[in-house]
Write an enzyme that holds these catalytic residues in place. Structure first.
Site, PDB file in Angstrom:
ATOM      1  N   ARG A  55      -8.971   0.464   4.432  1.00 40.10           N
ATOM      2  CA  ARG A  55      -7.982   1.358   3.810  1.00 40.10           C
ATOM      3  C   ARG A  55      -6.710   0.621   3.412  1.00 40.10           C
ATOM      4  O   ARG A  55      -6.025   1.028   2.480  1.00 40.10           O
ATOM      5  CB  ARG A  55      -7.600   2.483   4.790  1.00 40.10           C
ATOM      6  CG  ARG A  55      -8.643   3.558   4.975  1.00 40.10           C
ATOM      7  CD  ARG A  55      -8.090   4.676   5.841  1.00 40.10           C
ATOM      8  NE  ARG A  55      -6.758   5.030   5.377  1.00 40.10           N
ATOM      9  CZ  ARG A  55      -5.734   5.312   6.166  1.00 40.10           C
ATOM     10  NH1 ARG A  55      -5.862   5.314   7.460  1.00 40.10           N
ATOM     11  NH2 ARG A  55      -4.558   5.613   5.651  1.00 40.10           N
ATOM     12  N   ARG A  71      -4.198  10.825   4.127  1.00 42.42           N
ATOM     13  CA  ARG A  71      -2.967  11.578   4.328  1.00 42.42           C
ATOM     14  C   ARG A  71      -1.983  11.432   3.158  1.00 42.42           C
ATOM     15  O   ARG A  71      -1.264  12.370   2.816  1.00 42.42           O
ATOM     16  CB  ARG A  71      -2.298  11.110   5.620  1.00 42.42           C
ATOM     17  CG  ARG A  71      -1.063  11.883   5.939  1.00 42.42           C
ATOM     18  CD  ARG A  71      -0.335  11.405   7.158  1.00 42.42           C
ATOM     19  NE  ARG A  71       1.025  11.932   7.150  1.00 42.42           N
ATOM     20  CZ  ARG A  71       1.356  13.159   7.508  1.00 42.42           C
ATOM     21  NH1 ARG A  71       0.434  13.979   7.944  1.00 42.42           N
ATOM     22  NH2 ARG A  71       2.605  13.567   7.453  1.00 42.42           N
ATOM     23  N   ASP A 125       3.975   0.613  12.197  1.00 41.81           N
ATOM     24  CA  ASP A 125       2.741   0.067  11.618  1.00 41.81           C
ATOM     25  C   ASP A 125       2.471  -1.377  12.032  1.00 41.81           C
ATOM     26  O   ASP A 125       1.440  -1.942  11.662  1.00 41.81           O
ATOM     27  CB  ASP A 125       2.797   0.158  10.082  1.00 41.81           C
ATOM     28  CG  ASP A 125       2.386   1.525   9.573  1.00 41.81           C
ATOM     29  OD1 ASP A 125       1.934   2.347  10.388  1.00 41.81           O
ATOM     30  OD2 ASP A 125       2.512   1.775   8.358  1.00 41.81           O
ATOM     31  N   LYS A 156       0.834  -1.214   0.000  1.00 39.45           N
ATOM     32  CA  LYS A 156       0.000   0.000   0.000  1.00 39.45           C
ATOM     33  C   LYS A 156       0.866   1.260   0.000  1.00 39.45           C
ATOM     34  O   LYS A 156       0.646   2.177  -0.792  1.00 39.45           O
ATOM     35  CB  LYS A 156      -0.894  -0.012   1.246  1.00 39.45           C
ATOM     36  CG  LYS A 156      -1.460   1.322   1.674  1.00 39.45           C
ATOM     37  CD  LYS A 156      -2.201   1.172   2.992  1.00 39.45           C
ATOM     38  CE  LYS A 156      -2.545   2.468   3.675  1.00 39.45           C
ATOM     39  NZ  LYS A 156      -1.427   3.230   4.206  1.00 39.45           N
ATOM     40  N   ASN A 157       1.862   1.290   0.894  1.00 38.70           N
ATOM     41  CA  ASN A 157       2.640   2.518   1.040  1.00 38.70           C
ATOM     42  C   ASN A 157       3.572   2.777  -0.136  1.00 38.70           C
ATOM     43  O   ASN A 157       4.100   3.870  -0.267  1.00 38.70           O
ATOM     44  CB  ASN A 157       3.429   2.491   2.361  1.00 38.70           C
ATOM     45  CG  ASN A 157       2.499   2.661   3.553  1.00 38.70           C
ATOM     46  OD1 ASN A 157       1.393   3.190   3.420  1.00 38.70           O
ATOM     47  ND2 ASN A 157       2.921   2.185   4.700  1.00 38.70           N
ATOM     48  N   CYS A 184      -4.882   8.519   9.222  1.00 39.27           N
ATOM     49  CA  CYS A 184      -4.977   7.901  10.541  1.00 39.27           C
ATOM     50  C   CYS A 184      -4.746   8.940  11.634  1.00 39.27           C
ATOM     51  O   CYS A 184      -3.855   9.768  11.524  1.00 39.27           O
ATOM     52  CB  CYS A 184      -3.921   6.813  10.695  1.00 39.27           C
ATOM     53  SG  CYS A 184      -4.404   5.242  10.010  1.00 39.27           S
ATOM     54  N   ARG A 206       1.359  14.465  12.860  1.00 38.19           N
ATOM     55  CA  ARG A 206       2.263  14.150  11.756  1.00 38.19           C
ATOM     56  C   ARG A 206       2.308  15.347  10.824  1.00 38.19           C
ATOM     57  O   ARG A 206       1.840  15.296   9.695  1.00 38.19           O
ATOM     58  CB  ARG A 206       1.782  12.898  11.010  1.00 38.19           C
ATOM     59  CG  ARG A 206       1.812  11.667  11.875  1.00 38.19           C
ATOM     60  CD  ARG A 206       1.822  10.423  11.038  1.00 38.19           C
ATOM     61  NE  ARG A 206       0.521  10.086  10.531  1.00 38.19           N
ATOM     62  CZ  ARG A 206       0.294   9.096   9.667  1.00 38.19           C
ATOM     63  NH1 ARG A 206       1.294   8.388   9.206  1.00 38.19           N
ATOM     64  NH2 ARG A 206      -0.921   8.832   9.267  1.00 38.19           N
TER      65      ARG A 206
END
Lengths: 84, 420
Positions: free
Chosen positions: B399, B93, B307, B22-23, B117, B122
């Site tokens: 998500r 985000r 995470d 995902k990231n 989140c 952040r």
């Protein structure tokens, strides 16, 4: 006590294995549109296999030899070629 | 409203295939704004954040479509908008990652302050400081961030903290800058290597990703050839399924993984008494019914990932002894603890640390997922708890986890998605 430094030479077959893997990995990287030099330098510096494509199993192949073995073979090749 | 219903007590076993990261995918999608022709991205997980990013990109003027399962075709129009829809930016985000590419391509960008989140502060200060160092004018007012620069100039930037997002945004902004940019104290995450790989395929000259120094030599233009890119596996999903095996005393083999990306977790699970077998691109976790308590310190990569902290804490609630889990990355990351306590866990949060006293059993309860990874922790606890657990706040889990109930059911879990 023997205080002399002992130099361990890698066996010929280990060196050939490193060369074979490098050729296959470079070929896979080329086919996917990467610059193999950039990708291998990145891998050797960071140790992260994300630099190596999974195409043609290259990511698995590169991890069959240690990074120091790869680096040693590359430098040895250069030194031999340059007569250093 | 969706819920996950889990009947716990089933030992997980079998194989699970890991989805694309995902990231990495979200950042590559943002990076595709710089594509001059079109690109194909493969191994894209079907998760809510990807769907949101598709809408963000469409809002900016990108043609984007699913070619096949897990394959996206992306083609930016010649003229892009410089501002994404507020409601989408508020929702996710990662949408802040369009800033760097837009600054490079359009010369300006305007964004609503991003959401995502709620796991602590952040701020995007480091991103903005990086843009300013490159010569951009940055204005923050009325809840918006506005940056513009007709031409950026290469510079040395030392990050106060190895922020992943800032590293990526600065990297993107520097691609067409005049001269060389060096980012020091850069984040080392594998997802940054993915971005470097992607940009270099487009014709950028970036070196050093995966180390703490990244050098970007500005180029005058990017190539116009199409590219085809396959995303790396999701190391956080890997960690979550390793811990699902651990909490159920299971025997699970994870397929399509890069084992080096979860070394910190692997070491910790071994310390707790699990057996880990790594072969090429698979990891097998064999856990005994009761693991030992261990201490965990969350740190930037390659340290233990923030995470995976909530999922690890969930596993420790049933361990033999007392564990200390210390969170050094995001301050608000223990918001799920009250929910675990509701299920019978014994956890006390003190500042940045959670003291977890192992208990003999958890019991199913109605709980609410406060964020994405906390939701995963509640799922894991539900798998191990006696009786039925009902999880609300499933939209957070959607998500980041592709087909979570299908994958867990394949492994022997009793889990169902229920629409109220």
């Amino acid at each position: 006590m023997n205080d002399q430094t002992i130099r361990f030479e890698p066996k010929d077959e280990e060196r050939l294995e490193v060369r074979r893997i490098l050729k296959e990995v470079c070929s896979a990287l080329n086919e996917k549109g990467y610059d193999p030099l950039d990708q291998l330098v990145g891998y050797l510096l960071s140790g992260d296999p994300a630099y190596i494509t999974s195409y043609k199993n290259a990511r698995v192949l590169i991890r069959k030899v240690d990074r120091d073995q790869i680096l040693e073979e590359l430098i040895r090749y250069y030194m031999e070629r340059e007569g250093i | 409203m969706e819920q996950l219903h889990i009947v716990g007590g089933h030992r997980l076993s079998g194989k699970v295939k890991i989805s694309g990261a995902k990231n990495a995918v979200l950042k590559l999608m943002a990076a595709s704004l710089l594509v001059e022709n079109e690109c194909i991205i493969r191994n894209v997980p079907l998760i809510k954040d990807v769907l949101t990013m598709i809408e963000v990109l469409r809002g900016l003027g990108v043609e984007i479509s699913w070619e096949d399962d897990a394959v996206l075709r992306i083609k930016p129009k010649k003229e892009l908008y410089f501002s994404a829809p507020d409601e989408l930016v508020r929702e996710m985000r990662a949408s802040v990652q369009v800033m760097g590419p837009l600054l490079t391509k359009v010369g300006k960008v305007k964004l609503f302050q991003p959401g995502g989140c709620v796991i602590g502060q952040r701020p995007i200060d480091l991103h903005l400081k990086g843009f300013q160092a490159l010569g951009a004018e940055v204005i923050e007012e009325h809840g918006y961030v506005y940056a513009q620069a007709p031409k950026l100039k290469g510079v040395d930037i030392h990050l106060d903290f190895p922020s992943v997002g800032a590293t990526e945004n600065i990297m993107a902004a520097a691609i067409l800058a005049e001269g060389t940019t060096v980012i020091k104290n850069a984040a080392k995450e594998p997802e940054i290597i993915e971005e470097q790989n992607f940009y270099n395929r487009l014709g950028a000259r970036i070196r050093g990703a995966g180390t703490d120094t990244i050098r970007i030599e500005g180029v005058s233009s990017l190539r116009k050839t199409p590219i085809d890119y396959t995303v790396i596996p999701d190391r956080i999903e890997v960690g979550t399924y390793m811990l699902a095996a651990a909490i159920t005393g299971g025997d699970v083999t994870l397929v399509d993984v890069i084992p080096e990306h979860v070394e910190a977790l692997t070491a910790k699970l071994k310390e707790a008494g699990a057996q880990i077998i790594i072969e090429e691109d698979t990891i097998r976790v064999i856990a005994r019914p009761k693991l030992s308590a261990i201490d965990v310190m969350v740190l930037p990569y390659p340290g233990f990932p923030t995470d995976i902290q909530p999922q690890m804490t969930a596993v420790m609630t049933l361990a033999d002894g007392t564990s200390l889990v210390t969170e050094n990355v995001f301050g608000g990351r223990f918001r799920y603890v009250d929910e675990l306590v509701r299920m019978g866990a014994n956890i006390r949060v003190e500042g940045r640390s959670a003291v977890v006293k192992g208990v003999n059993r958890l019991t199913g309860a109605a709980v609410i997922a406060p964020d994405l990874r906390a939701g995963a922790a509640l799922v894991l606890s539900g798998l191990a708890a006696e009786g039925k657990t009902i999880i609300e706040g499933v939209q957070h889990i959607n998500r980041g986890y592709e087909k979570i109930e299908e994958k867990l059911t394949e492994l022997g879990a009793e889990i169902a998605r229920v629409k109220e």
